[in-house]
Structures are given as C-alpha cells and as structure tokens.
Scaffold this motif. Sequence first.
Motif, PDB file in Angstrom:
ATOM      1  N   ILE A 188       0.847  -1.197   0.000  1.00 12.80           N
ATOM      2  CA  ILE A 188       0.000   0.000   0.000  1.00 12.80           C
ATOM      3  C   ILE A 188       0.881   1.245   0.000  1.00 12.80           C
ATOM      4  O   ILE A 188       1.780   1.398   0.841  1.00 12.80           O
ATOM      5  CB  ILE A 188      -0.933   0.012   1.229  1.00 12.80           C
ATOM      6  N   PHE A 189       0.594   2.138  -0.951  1.00 13.86           N
ATOM      7  CA  PHE A 189       1.341   3.389  -1.071  1.00 13.86           C
ATOM      8  C   PHE A 189       0.366   4.560  -1.054  1.00 13.86           C
ATOM      9  O   PHE A 189      -0.656   4.536  -1.738  1.00 13.86           O
ATOM     10  CB  PHE A 189       2.146   3.404  -2.376  1.00 13.86           C
ATOM     11  N   THR A 190       0.689   5.565  -0.278  1.00 10.31           N
ATOM     12  CA  THR A 190      -0.129   6.772  -0.240  1.00 10.31           C
ATOM     13  C   THR A 190       0.445   7.884  -1.122  1.00 10.31           C
ATOM     14  O   THR A 190      -0.231   8.881  -1.363  1.00 10.31           O
ATOM     15  CB  THR A 190      -0.268   7.292   1.195  1.00 10.31           C
ATOM     16  N   ASP A 191       1.674   7.707  -1.596  1.00  6.01           N
ATOM     17  CA  ASP A 191       2.327   8.671  -2.480  1.00  6.01           C
ATOM     18  C   ASP A 191       2.901   7.894  -3.658  1.00  6.01           C
ATOM     19  O   ASP A 191       3.820   7.087  -3.485  1.00  6.01           O
ATOM     20  CB  ASP A 191       3.431   9.416  -1.742  1.00  6.01           C
ATOM     21  N   TYR A 192       2.362   8.115  -4.845  1.00  5.59           N
ATOM     22  CA  TYR A 192       2.802   7.344  -6.007  1.00  5.59           C
ATOM     23  C   TYR A 192       4.271   7.580  -6.338  1.00  5.59           C
ATOM     24  O   TYR A 192       4.943   6.715  -6.909  1.00  5.59           O
ATOM     25  CB  TYR A 192       1.926   7.665  -7.226  1.00  5.59           C
ATOM     26  N   ARG A 193       4.798   8.724  -5.963  1.00  6.68           N
ATOM     27  CA  ARG A 193       6.170   9.053  -6.342  1.00  6.68           C
ATOM     28  C   ARG A 193       7.210   8.171  -5.656  1.00  6.68           C
ATOM     29  O   ARG A 193       8.348   8.077  -6.138  1.00  6.68           O
ATOM     30  CB  ARG A 193       6.468  10.516  -6.012  1.00  6.68           C
TER      31      ARG A 193
END
Length: 328
Positions: free
Chosen positions: A104-109
Amino acid sequence: MSTSFKPNDDYLHPITDHPDHNESAYYSFAVHDGLTGWVRIGNRVNDGFAEVTICLYLPDGSIGFWWDRADIRDPLLHDAGGLTFEVIEPFQHHRVTYRGPVAIFTDYRVLENPRAAFSEAERRDVAIDLTFHRASPVWSGGPDVKILDNFAGAHFEQHMSTAGTATVGEEVFSLDNGLSLRDHSWGPRRWQQISWYRWLTASFASDLGIACTMIGTDTEGEYIAHGYIHHGPESPATQIVGAKATTSYVDGWYPASVEWVISTEDGATHEVSAEVRTPLPLRHRRDGQTTRIIEGPTTYTWEGRRGVGMTEYLDLMVDGSPIGRDFA
C-alpha cells in the motif's frame, strides 16, 4: 480494421526460440467513483519467469501494487504468482482471479525508488474474482511498421464489461457493471524498442468507448496514431486515423491532464479531455537504458459524456526526463 485473428488466438501461442519471446495479457477495470485497477501477466518463457503485476487505485487515493518475477506454472497458460487469466469463451467471456498480497502506497512518487518503497510499505491481502464479457469487437488494426517488431508484433484490443469483486484487506469493492479494456500481444518484447508512446483507453458506457495510441517512430517527434471508437459488440467500430495529445505535466514529468484531438475515418474530429489521478511510475532497465511507464486512472470527458479508464505513457528516459515530453 477488421481482425484476421481466430478464436484460438485468444489462447497462448507456440513458444519461439527468440530470447525476448513474450506473450502478455492486460485487463483494466473501473467503476465510476469507485475502484480502478489493472492486472498483467507477461510470460517470458526463455527468461525463465513471468512478469506479474497487480495495481489497484483505491477510492481514498492510496494504491495497492504488486510486481513479481514469478515462476511459470505452464508456459501455455497465464497462471503465475497467484494471478490467473482464464478464457472461458474466446473473444466473449474471460475470468481473472488473484490471491496474494499488495503493498500500500499513499504517495505514487515513492515508486521512483521501488526497492526502498516496497521495503517500507504496509502489506494487505487481496482477493480478486472478476468476469469480463465482450463489449466491443476485437480490434487489431494497428500499423504494420518495423518499430513494433520487437515490442508487440501480434496484438489486439477489446473493450469489456465486468462483474465481481476485489477485496483489499477487510474492504470489499464491487465491480459489477464495471467497464474495462483488455489487450493481448505475443512475439518478441523489448521495452526499450519504442522511444515513446501515449495510450488512451476510455469507456463511457458498455456500448461506447475509445482506445487510441500514439507511437513515436523516432526521437524527433514523428509518430503514428491508430485506434478505434466502439459502439457496442454488434456494431462495427470506427477507425482512428490521426491524433494529437497536449499534456499538462506536474513536477517530475507526471501527466496531470491531457487534451486529445482524434480524427476518424469518417472525417469527424473528436475532442476528449482527460484528468489523470495518481500516475504510478514503473520502470524497466536494460543495457544502460531506462524506460518509464506511467499508469494513471483517468476521468474522461467527451461531448458531454463522462467516462472512466486509464492513461499510459511510455518513455525512454534521457538525463532524467521522458523523451516524448515535448511531443505529447
């Protein structure tokens, strides 16, 4: 534009001895204001693995993502890493299932550095069980040009409708009455073969959708464009004969919005606006070259209609910048 493919072409094909032999299938899926996602398996039998990707864009703005070089259980099936594609009836009815994790990622960068991103990310269990039904004719009218010989020599696309669920942790997301596009390609695949492309895949209803690709043929801005507008499974699709994309980028050369102008074989011009969310960066590195692929869920607007789908941008990276940035 009509396909010469036969029903058997919806299954996997004999393996060649080409070192870059690949057979891949991709399914996107989306519901308005709900979950969007895509899955892909690319069997690279002569490399000894399958590229397996699961990507889920959650309604809260976070992303569930997984990538694996998985063992190939059977080289004539797309079944690896917990992800399985089943052809129930060729060109008519498919099923996709997955049992396994996502990060799970909250920041795609953060996926600009995938090793660090995966080492720190939360994991959630995922269960996907989706059926796909034909929404358009199969389309294979792309250009016969040498640049595609080592990328997608044989290729077709098809809009689909979906039913089923995706469970992420404790959350269950319905994809009943969802909209989809799938593609299937086989032959040698070298990700650095093409300098850049832009791919619009949009669904406005089960009987109306667009798929349009611009492919750079050199590093100076020359390109070819092709695709189709479909009007349901029983109606002939309208061939796209030209396209221009004007992209607004944010820091890092991530597409945020795109204005498409599409020309069709009947002489019509279509203006399509795209708003891209959470444009996930993926990369492939080989022989000192890096290819970046951006995958972003997209809201499309076309002649007062609102649609869902994906935006996919592929670029060779030169000095940290995408090579196609000035062209589209």
